[in-house]
Design a protein around this motif. Structure first.
Motif, short mmCIF file in Angstrom:
data_model
loop_
_atom_site.label_atom_id
_atom_site.label_comp_id
_atom_site.label_asym_id
_atom_site.label_seq_id
_atom_site.Cartn_x
_atom_site.Cartn_y
_atom_site.Cartn_z
N GLU A 80 -9.68 2.09 6.24
CA GLU A 80 -9.68 3.32 5.44
C GLU A 80 -8.48 3.30 4.51
OE1 GLU A 80 -9.81 8.19 6.10
OE2 GLU A 80 -8.99 6.87 7.66
N VAL A 81 -8.71 3.72 3.26
CA VAL A 81 -7.64 3.80 2.27
C VAL A 81 -7.47 5.26 1.86
CG1 VAL A 81 -6.87 3.14 -0.04
CG2 VAL A 81 -8.05 1.48 1.41
N LYS A 82 -6.25 5.75 1.89
CA LYS A 82 -5.92 7.12 1.45
C LYS A 82 -4.95 7.04 0.29
CE LYS A 82 -6.58 9.48 5.88
NZ LYS A 82 -5.94 10.36 6.91
N ASP A 83 -5.24 7.79 -0.77
CA ASP A 83 -4.37 7.84 -1.94
C ASP A 83 -3.64 9.17 -1.98
OD1 ASP A 83 -5.02 5.30 -3.18
OD2 ASP A 83 -6.99 6.17 -3.62
N ALA A 84 -2.36 9.12 -2.30
CA ALA A 84 -1.55 10.33 -2.45
C ALA A 84 -0.94 10.34 -3.84
CB ALA A 84 -0.46 10.36 -1.38
N ASP A 85 -1.34 11.32 -4.68
CA ASP A 85 -0.83 11.45 -6.06
C ASP A 85 0.14 12.62 -6.13
OD1 ASP A 85 -2.37 9.46 -7.80
OD2 ASP A 85 -4.00 10.44 -6.70
N PRO A 86 1.23 12.47 -6.90
CA PRO A 86 2.13 13.62 -7.09
C PRO A 86 1.44 14.69 -7.93
CG PRO A 86 2.79 11.80 -8.51
CD PRO A 86 1.70 11.28 -7.63
N PRO A 100 -1.48 9.13 -16.07
CA PRO A 100 -2.01 7.91 -15.45
C PRO A 100 -1.13 7.44 -14.29
CG PRO A 100 -0.89 7.39 -17.50
CD PRO A 100 -0.91 8.88 -17.42
N ARG A 101 -1.74 6.75 -13.37
CA ARG A 101 -0.99 6.19 -12.24
C ARG A 101 -0.16 4.99 -12.69
NH1 ARG A 101 -5.87 6.06 -7.73
NH2 ARG A 101 -5.65 8.21 -6.97
N ARG A 102 0.98 4.82 -12.02
CA ARG A 102 1.82 3.64 -12.30
C ARG A 102 1.81 2.74 -11.06
NH1 ARG A 102 7.30 5.48 -15.10
NH2 ARG A 102 7.28 3.23 -15.57
N ASP A 103 2.94 2.47 -10.48
CA ASP A 103 2.97 1.63 -9.27
C ASP A 103 2.86 2.49 -8.02
OD1 ASP A 103 5.53 2.72 -9.92
OD2 ASP A 103 6.42 1.42 -8.39
N ALA A 104 2.58 1.83 -6.89
CA ALA A 104 2.40 2.55 -5.61
C ALA A 104 3.22 1.87 -4.51
CB ALA A 104 0.93 2.60 -5.21
N ILE A 105 3.77 2.69 -3.65
CA ILE A 105 4.35 2.19 -2.41
C ILE A 105 3.23 2.15 -1.37
CG2 ILE A 105 5.99 2.64 -0.52
CD1 ILE A 105 7.76 4.05 -2.55
N ILE A 106 2.99 0.99 -0.81
CA ILE A 106 1.86 0.82 0.12
C ILE A 106 2.39 0.73 1.54
CG2 ILE A 106 -0.07 -0.65 0.81
CD1 ILE A 106 -0.32 -1.52 -2.09
N ARG A 107 1.91 1.61 2.38
CA ARG A 107 2.23 1.59 3.81
C ARG A 107 0.94 1.44 4.61
NH1 ARG A 107 4.16 6.84 5.37
NH2 ARG A 107 4.43 5.86 7.40
N GLN A 108 1.02 0.70 5.66
CA GLN A 108 -0.12 0.56 6.56
C GLN A 108 0.31 0.97 7.97
OE1 GLN A 108 -1.44 -3.51 6.34
NE2 GLN A 108 -2.55 -3.20 4.41
N PHE A 109 -0.56 1.69 8.64
CA PHE A 109 -0.26 2.06 10.03
C PHE A 109 -1.52 1.93 10.86
CE2 PHE A 109 -0.81 5.81 7.37
CZ PHE A 109 -1.82 6.51 8.00
N CYS A 110 -1.32 1.58 12.12
CA CYS A 110 -2.44 1.36 13.04
C CYS A 110 -2.61 2.55 13.95
CB CYS A 110 -2.20 0.10 13.88
SG CYS A 110 -2.00 -1.41 12.92
N GLU A 111 -3.82 2.81 14.35
CA GLU A 111 -4.12 3.87 15.29
C GLU A 111 -5.14 3.37 16.30
OE1 GLU A 111 -3.59 6.15 17.19
OE2 GLU A 111 -3.64 8.00 15.99
N SER A 112 -4.97 3.79 17.53
CA SER A 112 -5.94 3.43 18.55
C SER A 112 -7.17 4.32 18.43
CB SER A 112 -5.32 3.59 19.94
OG SER A 112 -6.27 3.39 20.95
#
Length: 458
Positions: A80-86, A100-112
């Protein structure tokens, strides 16, 4: 006067014997896992090491050390991908909805995920014959489980017991809490028995492979009682596999069951005498065991302590050279040459311990035994693949000791075979990189259709 002199001599002899006995008993009081063959669990009341003085540095990683970062999974493995825009400018408050969007900080986290057992309902209908009236019921499809639990759940049950050492009651609670599956204690035992039977041919094949290895590490430990029999767990380990046998005894017959009737390779071992019956084999005695014996001598008084101190220094030199050989700083030939003077010194020290009248009985016995098998201390100097310790077998058997402490042994023949088979598979899977749960699942599916389990390779 002659009578008085005789009495004096008798009293002197009695005093000397008593003092030696007191010394031996005092040495037993100071025995622990660091200076004898006693296990670490017997070190009751052993003093802890004194705390190290503060270094003045902060906790955690120090400047200059290599950091470690969790690697992100590739995009195709993201569920699943979630986008967060200011929404607005953090400085002036202007809306950013159309910007327009510029660069993004990408974080990934796992869930059981929320686990829930997959339940299949099989309906075996019956039909009456229109001609003769006989009622025929459909047979279960090939591969259908015989009981109430599927192959993966049975494999998981066996793995929780044999790999993660959970008790049957803990497994029952886990199934109910995590998967919502109600399983009785008897069902847990039945699943373990089914897994044991399904993996038996593979466990035997691994055992035969180990017995055919040119170099093998061997060890044994107590494993409680099964009925009236005192059980012993034996292990034979190589770089690629581990084979366990749980047998009622610690003698020659059990050693031959482990390694074969007449093993011709090199056995790396401690000084347990049944291994000496393998006359065609070469032997390498464990220097770690000898160092513990030497440490016990070092802590004694008098001549025993003096020789123990010198032997400890010589052993340190031998291990230093071995570590250089391990790191390929010197060759095996250079190792043998550099160790010659150490061998001579250690032999001289053991001969003093064996002959000196003031050494302890235990030290004399150890010295005589090592002198009797002197060449077996140095096999590693001239044979590739041989090391001076039996750590390979001791590491393998340590996990079994933890299982024994939880389970308190076995109560049946089925239980004994389950223990040795699961330990064999778990230890070998770790060395070969095999996904044990997946393999067990496939082995259980294969047993349902009457075919052989898959090869035990990664």
């Amino acid at each position: 006067m002659d009578e008085l002199q005789r009495q004096v001599d008798e009293l002197k002899a009695l005093l000397a014997a008593s003092l030696q006995r007191i010394q031996e008993l005092e040495s037993k009081l100071t025995q622990n896992s660091g200076n004898s063959s006693k296990p670490p669990s017997s070190d009751m009341g052993r003093k802890r090491k004194p705390p190290v003085d503060p270094s003045g540095r902060k906790r955690g990683g120090q400047p200059g050390h290599a950091g470690k970062t969790r690697e992100q999974v590739p995009p195709e493995e993201v569920d699943e991908v979630k986008d967060a825009d200011p929404e607005s400018c953090e400085r002036c408050g202007e809306s950013l909805e159309q910007a327009p969007r510029r660069d993004a900080i990408i974080r990934q986290f796992c869930e059981s995920p929320a686990f829930r057992a997959f339940i299949t309902e099989l309906r075996q209908w019956s039909k009456a014959c229109p001609r003769c009236g006989h009622v025929t019921r459909a047979a279960a499809p090939v591969g259908t489980p015989k009981g109430a639990f599927g192959p993966r759940l049975q494999a998981l049950t066996g793995m929780l017991s044999g790999r993660f050492r959970l008790t049957k009651r803990e497994i029952m609670v886990m199934h109910r809490s995590v998967f919502g599956v109600r399983m009785s204690l008897g069902s847990v035992a039945a699943c373990c028995k089914s897994v044991s039977e399904a993996v038996a041919p593979t466990a035997r094949a691994i055992h035969e492979e180990v017995k055919a290895s040119p170099v093998v590490h061997a060890d044994e430990t107590g494993f409680g009682r099964c009925g009236e029999d005192r059980m012993w767990l034996w292990v034979a380990a190589t770089a690629e596999a581990e084979a366990f046998r749980l047998l009622p005894g610690r003698g020659q017959a059990q050693a031959k069951d482990l390694l074969g009737e007449d093993y011709p390779g090199i056995i790396q071992r401690d000084r347990w005498k049944p291994y000496e019956k393998f006359l065609k084999a070469k032997h390498q005695l464990c220097h770690s065991h000898i160092r513990r014996d030497v440490q016990g001598m070092l802590e004694s008084k008098g001549e025993t302590g003096t020789q123990g101190c010198m032997l400890k220094l010589a052993s340190d030199k031998a291990f230093h050279l071995w570590h250089q050989c391990e790191q390929e700083e010197i060759s095996r030939e250079e190792l043998a040459k550099e160790t010659q003077s150490i061998q001579a010194e250690m032999r001289e020290r053991f001969e003093i311990l064996a002959k000196h009248p003031d050494t302890t009985k235990k030290a004399r016995g150890t010295a005589n035994d090592l002198l009797r098998q002197w060449d077996r201390l140095w096999t590693y100097l001239s044979h590739e693949g041989v090391v001076p310790t039996n750590n390979e077998a001791e590491r393998a058997i340590r996990k079994a000791v933890l299982w024994r402490k939880v389970s308190l042994g076995v109560e049946s023949e089925h239980g004994a075979r389950f223990v040795e088979r699961m330990l064999t598979l778990a230890g070998t899977a770790r060395k070969r990189g095999v996904d044990l749960l997946e393999w067990l699942t496939q082995a259980m599916k294969a047993s349902l259709v009457g075919i052989a389990a898959p090869d035990f390779t990664a």
